[in-house]
Design an enzyme around this catalytic site. Structure first.
Site, PDB file in Angstrom:
ATOM      1  N   TYR A 349       0.835  -1.196   0.000  1.00 16.51           N
ATOM      2  CA  TYR A 349       0.000   0.000   0.000  1.00 16.51           C
ATOM      3  C   TYR A 349       0.873   1.250   0.000  1.00 16.51           C
ATOM      4  O   TYR A 349       1.887   1.303   0.710  1.00 16.51           O
ATOM      5  CB  TYR A 349      -0.891   0.042   1.241  1.00 16.51           C
ATOM      6  CG  TYR A 349      -1.980  -1.012   1.302  1.00 16.51           C
ATOM      7  CD1 TYR A 349      -2.221  -1.875   0.236  1.00 16.51           C
ATOM      8  CD2 TYR A 349      -2.766  -1.130   2.436  1.00 16.51           C
ATOM      9  CE1 TYR A 349      -3.215  -2.831   0.303  1.00 16.51           C
ATOM     10  CE2 TYR A 349      -3.766  -2.091   2.524  1.00 16.51           C
ATOM     11  CZ  TYR A 349      -3.980  -2.943   1.459  1.00 16.51           C
ATOM     12  OH  TYR A 349      -4.974  -3.887   1.532  1.00 16.51           O
ATOM     13  N   GLU A 422     -21.191   2.714  19.997  1.00 10.85           N
ATOM     14  CA  GLU A 422     -22.012   3.054  18.832  1.00 10.85           C
ATOM     15  C   GLU A 422     -22.547   4.483  18.857  1.00 10.85           C
ATOM     16  O   GLU A 422     -23.009   4.986  17.826  1.00 10.85           O
ATOM     17  CB  GLU A 422     -23.185   2.072  18.714  1.00 10.85           C
ATOM     18  CG  GLU A 422     -22.736   0.653  18.432  1.00 10.85           C
ATOM     19  CD  GLU A 422     -23.879  -0.351  18.541  1.00 10.85           C
ATOM     20  OE1 GLU A 422     -23.906  -1.305  17.755  1.00 10.85           O
ATOM     21  OE2 GLU A 422     -24.753  -0.160  19.430  1.00 10.85           O
TER      22      GLU A 422
END
Length: 445
Positions: A349, A422
């Protein structure tokens, strides 16, 4: 009479002038109010969608799929995007999904990306929606878990797609939603991820002007956004070294050439690359040997040893210098011991590089979204991201979103105990939505 006419004309001219000023001021005020109304609308819809975004995230978390195998995840995304009436493209880079939203007015093209794949990790968190999925990885049966938060990225982007679709009449440009497979790397012998998406033309037709992406962080407090101009994540390349000696009896090492001793010297010498050859006041770098294999029993000096590791860099010149030093150290150390070393450095990458101009342009949007004291710059990290392949082609901005609950302790990404609060997802939905709208308005004007 002439003087009266002239005076009358001056009065008419003044009236016209002040009328124009009034109209311009009203127009300016109207635009400002409209922009404020749009921001308020995005904020309200993000809050309204929070429960649904969490529901999407939990479904994806319970049904994780490994790289290039995200079939059910793709179907779940496709169903949602189709319900929104978007132009949906499927099977992009194997399992990827792309949707296009054209605004009411022409303008720039912005892409938003979320990665979809999970990891070969067996989950042991106490959450009720934990994964119990078993999959196959490198020929072995393994647990599968979203241990890096890609499930949250998908759910966030699904929410952004819904909000921006509802605001189609207000958009001055086109949005391309990219749901990407295989960010963690394609299986052996396969292509995948952002690199394959770019090869298949995901940034074309229509041509994308800028791309935004985010990553949840289990070490960053909920409500916080962190970013860095320039290189934010390192390049990543793996290397393989095979050391070939001469097999001998362990009791008579002088009759052979010991590849284990040679390998030990190579590993030690490799550690001097960063500590002695790299200008660390410039950027960080890492050379790590992650595995080594050689020998079958205690009294046999084997014929060869294999080792493999990773190279991380935040500067391309430093990366190339590390490549050269790894090859030189391995081959010359082996030669000094009468052995031979074969070195392979694999394609990896690139550096995840935030375009400076784009970053400076969009930071005000992040500030108004998360509040000034909750948007902070961060040091570069030596993790890697294939979002970098998009950034090689077009300007991109990649940032981190807080997912650590108040008073919590991060378990770490890629671990069985990885956990995300969350309540941080709603900020992700808002931030990406505002980035698109503000980019359109700033660039279009």
């Amino acid at each position: 009479m002439i003087m009266k006419i002239a005076k009358f004309n001056r009065i008419i001219a003044l009236l016209l002038f002040f009328s124009c000023i009034t109209i311009l001021m009203m127009g300016s005020s109207s635009t400002y109010v409209h922009a404020q109304d749009l921001k308020t609308l995005i904020d309200r819809r993000s809050a309204d969608l929070e429960d649904r975004v969490i529901e999407w995230r939990r479904h994806i978390h319970q049904n994780p799929e490994l790289s290039n195998r995200e079939y059910k995840t793709a179907e779940y995304i496709i169903e949602h995007l189709t319900e929104l009436g978007l132009d949906v493209q499927t099977r992009v880079a194997h399992t990827g999904v792309v949707a296009i939203l054209e605004g009411a007015a022409p303008g720039p093209v912005v892409a938003l990306r979320a990665d979809m794949d999970a990891l070969p990790v067996t989950e042991r968190t106490p959450i009720p929606f934990k994964s119990t999925v078993i999959g196959e990885y490198q020929g072995n049966q393994v647990g599968v878990m979203h241990a890096c938060g890609h499930d949250t990225h998908v759910a966030i982007l699904m929410g952004v797609a819904q909000i921006l679709t509802e605001l189609r009449s207000e958009l001055k440009g086109t949005v391309k939603f990219i749901f990407q497979p295989a960010e963690e790397g394609a299986p052996a012998g396969e292509e995948g991820g952002a690199e394959l998406m770019v090869k298949e033309g995901v940034l074309k037709n229509p041509d994308v002007d800028a791309i935004f992406g985010l990553h949840i962080s289990d070490a960053t407090p909920v409500g916080m956004i962190t970013y860095k101009e320039g290189g934010i994540m390192a390049s990543s390349n793996s290397f393989q070294i095979t050391v070939k000696g001469k097999q001998a009896h362990g009791s008579a090492p002088w009759t052979g050439v010991d590849p284990i001793v040679t390998s030990a010297q190579i590993i030690t010498n490799l550690q001097t690359i960063v500590s002695r050859n790299m200008e660390l006041t410039n950027e960080a770098a890492v050379v790590t040997v992650g595995q080594i294999h050689g020998g079958v029993r205690n009294n046999i000096i084997p014929e060869e040893v294999f080792m493999e590791g990773t190279i991380r860099a935040l500067n391309n010149d430093m990366r190339d210098a590390i490549f050269e030093r790894v090859r030189t150290i391995a081959t010359k150390t082996a030669e000094a011991n009468g052995a031979k070393a074969e070195v392979t450095i694999s394609h990896g990458y690139p550096i995840t590089y935030n375009d400076p101009e784009l970053t400076r342009k969009m930071v005000p949007t992040l500030l108004k979204t998360a509040s000034e004291n909750m948007v902070v710059t961060m040091p570069a990290i030596t993790g890697a991201e294939d979002f970098s392949f998009f950034q090689q082609e077009i300007p991109g901005l990649y940032f981190f979103l807080g997912g650590l609950p108040e008073g919590g302790t991060p378990a770490g990404h890629h671990t069985p105990d990885f956990y995300i609060d969350e309540s941080g997802l709603e900020l992700g939905v808002r931030s990406l939505s505002h980035l698109v709208v503000d980019y359109f308005n700033n660039t279009g004007n």
